[in-house]
Scaffold this motif. Structure first.
Motif, PDB file in Angstrom:
ATOM      1  N   ASP A  70       0.852  -1.191   0.000  1.00 55.15           N
ATOM      2  CA  ASP A  70       0.000   0.000   0.000  1.00 55.15           C
ATOM      3  C   ASP A  70       0.885   1.237   0.000  1.00 55.15           C
ATOM      4  O   ASP A  70       1.427   1.619   1.033  1.00 55.15           O
ATOM      5  CB  ASP A  70      -0.918  -0.016   1.228  1.00 55.15           C
ATOM      6  N   SER A  72       0.007   4.285  -0.449  1.00 57.20           N
ATOM      7  CA  SER A  72      -0.660   5.515  -0.014  1.00 57.20           C
ATOM      8  C   SER A  72      -0.103   6.010   1.319  1.00 57.20           C
ATOM      9  O   SER A  72      -0.185   7.205   1.634  1.00 57.20           O
ATOM     10  CB  SER A  72      -2.169   5.288   0.103  1.00 57.20           C
ATOM     11  N   THR A  73       0.484   5.098   2.108  1.00 54.02           N
ATOM     12  CA  THR A  73       1.043   5.499   3.403  1.00 54.02           C
ATOM     13  C   THR A  73       2.277   6.383   3.254  1.00 54.02           C
ATOM     14  O   THR A  73       2.679   7.048   4.203  1.00 54.02           O
ATOM     15  CB  THR A  73       1.422   4.252   4.226  1.00 54.02           C
ATOM     16  N   GLY A 192       1.755  -1.322  -5.640  1.00 48.82           N
ATOM     17  CA  GLY A 192       0.924  -0.153  -5.369  1.00 48.82           C
ATOM     18  C   GLY A 192       1.320   1.084  -6.147  1.00 48.82           C
ATOM     19  O   GLY A 192       1.240   2.204  -5.645  1.00 48.82           O
TER      20      GLY A 192
END
Length: 451
Positions: A70, A72-73, A192
């Motif tokens: 992920d 987005s972190t 991601g």
């Protein structure tokens, strides 16, 4: 669902549904479908081809067959670059730190040497202590600190592809553009990514030598990336000769370091130019610049300023690597033995069988024939000539490095045949032979479709 029904369906040229392909991918990842049935389906797909919907479904199913990253972190645009494989292709060592220095996040999941092509992981592991096998959590930590992390595929990342790729290698179904696309894109999208730049090779050193085949694969991967919501572009690039003037493991790190340090060698100009072009597209897709050309200019400024070198050094340290050799790469190069290959006649270097040249590098100990074999970090070839170079009889063409003198005979024989010296120079093809984007991908899918 039953595997035999899906094998028969694809054998007869019918299109499988997304649910049916998901069933096959899950069966591969979990071991619930026998290998002989998966192999039979792969051969049916190889012979019959896959529709765009099937490629999309297979990519998605493999992408989510295990853990995913992920991005987005990170709070940054995540972008990566992937090459379809070549000889002396070390652009990842340059573009990753350039893009990170521009403020982008670069989660780069790379591979190892196999066949005649080199592997980014083997090159980085020639740096003492550099860890390529990080967990996704560890990769996230490096990305947060540095902005770039080049790692290997984890055991739990895209497990369906690991099984199907091994079967393709054993069943002569590797060259299918549809299966190649799904394999590459599933791994890249599992990282991601918001953006992806593809370096698709064509020419004598590429897996797909015909330009039409490479164009179709490039367009197929751009289509697949765009369908997944990832901004994607592909550069079709010339692999008719080794990129730069080093091919191996440590010596490719050495050549990359010299460029990162601002040094320029005429024999490295193709490597420098391609790296800047690829990085330019990464910056453009990431919104750093308004155009890819502006991105290239910005990439060159970052390279010459030394900022990319700082990021590379920090990345090596964050991966547990010893940064001491980075300051003195020439002194760190300690092969067991070396041998020059000299020209037998005068003329011009008119042709290189780049695949054979890659096998010569592999036979010296820098690559592997089977997964899991060890590689020699100092084995490889330093080239002194490029296509079109004037040659004098007795002139050194390259130096071979290896751990054992007994390894020289086969590489030397390969190179004698691979390097063709003629009476007249030949015109060299352009380094970048085409650009496939979201805007023009449909055109290439129509005009170059092998089916």
């Amino acid at each position: 669902m039953h595997p035999v029904d899906l094998i028969r369906k694809k054998r007869d040229g019918e299109e499988l549904s997304a649910e049916e392909i998901q069933f096959l991918a899950q069966g591969a990842a979990q071991g619930s479908i026998p290998e002989e049935q998966l192999a039979a389906w792969l051969m049916a797909a190889f012979l019959r081809g896959l529709s765009l919907a099937e490629v999309d479904a297979l990519t998605t199913a493999m992408r989510f067959s295990g853990e995913v990253f992920d991005s987005s972190t990170l709070g940054k645009f995540a972008v990566d670059k992937h090459s379809t494989g070549g000889v002396g292709d070390k652009t990842s060592l340059l573009v990753a730190p350039i893009a990170a220095a521009a403020g982008l996040a670069v989660p780069m999941i790379s591979g190892r040497a196999l066949g005649h092509t080199g592997g980014t992981l083997d090159k980085l592991e020639s740096i003492p202590g550099y860890r390529t096998q990080l967990s996704l959590k560890e990769m996230e930590s490096v990305l947060t600190k540095v902005g770039a992390s080049i790692v290997g595929q984890t055991q739990d990342l895209v497990p369906a592809d690991r099984v199907l790729y091994a079967l393709r290698d054993r069943t002569s179904t590797v060259e299918s553009p549809y299966l190649i696309c799904a394999s590459i894109m599933s791994k890249k999208l599992a990282a991601g990514l918001n953006g992806l730049v593809l370096d698709v090779k064509t020419g004598s050193g590429a897996f797909l030598r015909r330009k039409e085949d490479a164009l179709f694969l490039a367009a197929l991967m751009v289509e697949t990336g765009e369908r997944a919501g990832t901004h994607t572009a592909a550069l079709l690039t010339n692999m008719d000769q080794p990129l730069g003037h080093m091919a191996g493991n440590w010596i490719e790190v050495w050549e990359s370091l010299e460029l990162l340090q601002g040094k320029r060698d005429p024999l490295s100009e193709d490597l420098r130019e391609l790296s800047l072009a690829l990085a330019g597209w990464m910056l453009f897709l990431g919104g750093v610049t308004r155009t890819a050309e502006e991105g290239r200019q910005s990439a060159e400024e970052i390279l010459t300023s030394g900022e990319a070198l700082k990021v590379f050094t920090q990345m090596v340290a964050a991966h547990g690597g010893d940064t001491t050799p980075l300051g003195q790469p020439a002194q760190f190069h300690k092969p067991g033995v070396s041998k020059e290959l000299c020209a037998e006649r005068s003329g011009y270097l008119a042709h290189i069988d780049c695949t054979a040249a890659g096998w010569a590098v592999q036979r010296l100990g820098a690559g592997r024939e089977r997964a899991g074999e060890p590689v020699d970090p100092f084995a490889g070839i330093e080239w002194y000539v490029k296509l079109g170079s004037p040659i004098k009889a007795g002139q050194p063409l390259c130096t071979m490095f290896s751990g054992q003198a007994s390894r020289f005979s086969e590489p030397e024989a390969l190179l004698r045949k691979a390097l063709v010296i003629a009476d007249k120079p030949v015109e060299e093809g352009p380094l970048i032979q085409g650009i496939i984007t979201a805007e023009n991908r449909k055109e290439f899918l129509k005009t170059t479709n092998p089916s």
